[in-house]
Each structure stands twice: as structure tokens, then as C-alpha cells.
Design an enzyme around this catalytic site. Structure first.
Site, PDB file in Angstrom:
ATOM      1  N   ASP A 148       0.838  -1.199   0.000  1.00 36.30           N
ATOM      2  CA  ASP A 148       0.000   0.000   0.000  1.00 36.30           C
ATOM      3  C   ASP A 148       0.873   1.249   0.000  1.00 36.30           C
ATOM      4  O   ASP A 148       2.004   1.237   0.484  1.00 36.30           O
ATOM      5  CB  ASP A 148      -0.918   0.016   1.221  1.00 36.30           C
ATOM      6  CG  ASP A 148      -1.984  -1.058   1.157  1.00 36.30           C
ATOM      7  OD1 ASP A 148      -2.327  -1.482   0.032  1.00 36.30           O
ATOM      8  OD2 ASP A 148      -2.465  -1.455   2.225  1.00 36.30           O
ATOM      9  N   LYS A 149       0.322   2.327  -0.506  1.00 39.44           N
ATOM     10  CA  LYS A 149       1.047   3.590  -0.589  1.00 39.44           C
ATOM     11  C   LYS A 149       1.559   4.034   0.780  1.00 39.44           C
ATOM     12  O   LYS A 149       2.673   4.544   0.893  1.00 39.44           O
ATOM     13  CB  LYS A 149       0.136   4.664  -1.192  1.00 39.44           C
ATOM     14  CG  LYS A 149       0.817   6.008  -1.355  1.00 39.44           C
ATOM     15  CD  LYS A 149      -0.111   7.018  -2.003  1.00 39.44           C
ATOM     16  CE  LYS A 149       0.581   8.360  -2.158  1.00 39.44           C
ATOM     17  NZ  LYS A 149      -0.281   9.355  -2.809  1.00 39.44           N
TER      18      LYS A 149
END
Length: 135
Positions: free
Chosen positions: A123-124
Site C-alpha cells: 500500500d502507498k
């Protein structure tokens, strides 16, 4: 004659790996734009050394990228495998239009000229080890 869904060989969607993602290639095959030895390719087709692949009538030199012949110019085809510590804020995408994408973060890597793909994704907002490959 080549093609066919039997085991062995390289899946047809890998033939365009230098220029298209696997999903894009699947769409091109489904649309009938990819041909294998003169006939419209289907998703389960597997390529063998000597098979001719075309996209919209243009021949695709797929064998060196996929090691179908086992060697190119007398040398084995070599793929790149990289590990990278992804920091927070980096997006696990190869789409260069996305700000903060993983390829821009990685930058140029000496000796790696072919297209790289992340194996999996983070995930970012997370950080951690991510692997990238040209295979």
C-alpha cells in the site's frame, strides 16, 4: 504448427511483455488483434520456438524476451531481479503517469534496460521490501 493449450511453451500473453502489461495483452488477445502462426490467438495458446506472433499485422520478436530459443546470439537470456525497500508514499505501479510510482523512485539501474514489474504490491502508506523483475 505451434500454439495450442498443451503444457510447455510460453503463454501467448507473455509475447508482448516488452510493450504491454499482462492484462493489456489479455484484452488484445480477446479482441482478436493477436495472431499466432497466421490464425487468431486464444488466451490458452502456448508459444514454442519458431512460432510467429503478430499484433495488428506487425511481427513481434517475442522469443529473446521469453527465452524460447534458450539462447540469443549464443548467450542465455538473462532476466533482472531486484529488491527494493519501498518507503511510505511510493505507489506500487509501473504507470509513469502516476506521481510517486515505483519505477521513478527506483530510478535507472545499470545493466537493466528491459521493463520491470513489481512482484506483488505494498500500500502507498506502508513501507517494506518489494521485489521487481523483468521475467
Amino acid at each position: 504448427e505451434g500454439g495450442g493449450g498443451e503444457g510447455g511453451g510460453v503463454r501467448v500473453n507473455k509475447a508482448l511483455r516488452a510493450s504491454h502489461s499482462r492484462r493489456e495483452t489479455d484484452r488484445l488477445v480477446a479482441a482478436g488483434r493477436v495472431r499466432l502462426n497466421g490464425r487468431v490467438a486464444s488466451a490458452g495458446d502456448r508459444l514454442q520456438a519458431g512460432d510467429v506472433v503478430t499484433l495488428d499485422g506487425v511481427r513481434v520478436d517475442w522469443a529473446p524476451l521469453n527465452g524460447a530459443s534458450g539462447a540469443v546470439g549464443g548467450e542465455r537470456v538473462r532476466f533482472s531481479y531486484l529488491k527494493m525497500w519501498k518507503r511510505r508514499g511510493v505507489v506500487c505501479t509501473t504507470d509513469r503517469r502516476v506521481r510517486g510510482n515505483i519505477l521513478d523512485e527506483l530510478g535507472e539501474v545499470e545493466g537493466v534496460g528491459e521493463r520491470l514489474f513489481p512482484i506483488g504490491r505494498l500500500d502507498k502508506d506502508s513501507s517494506g521490501l518489494i521485489l521487481l523483475t523483468s521475467d
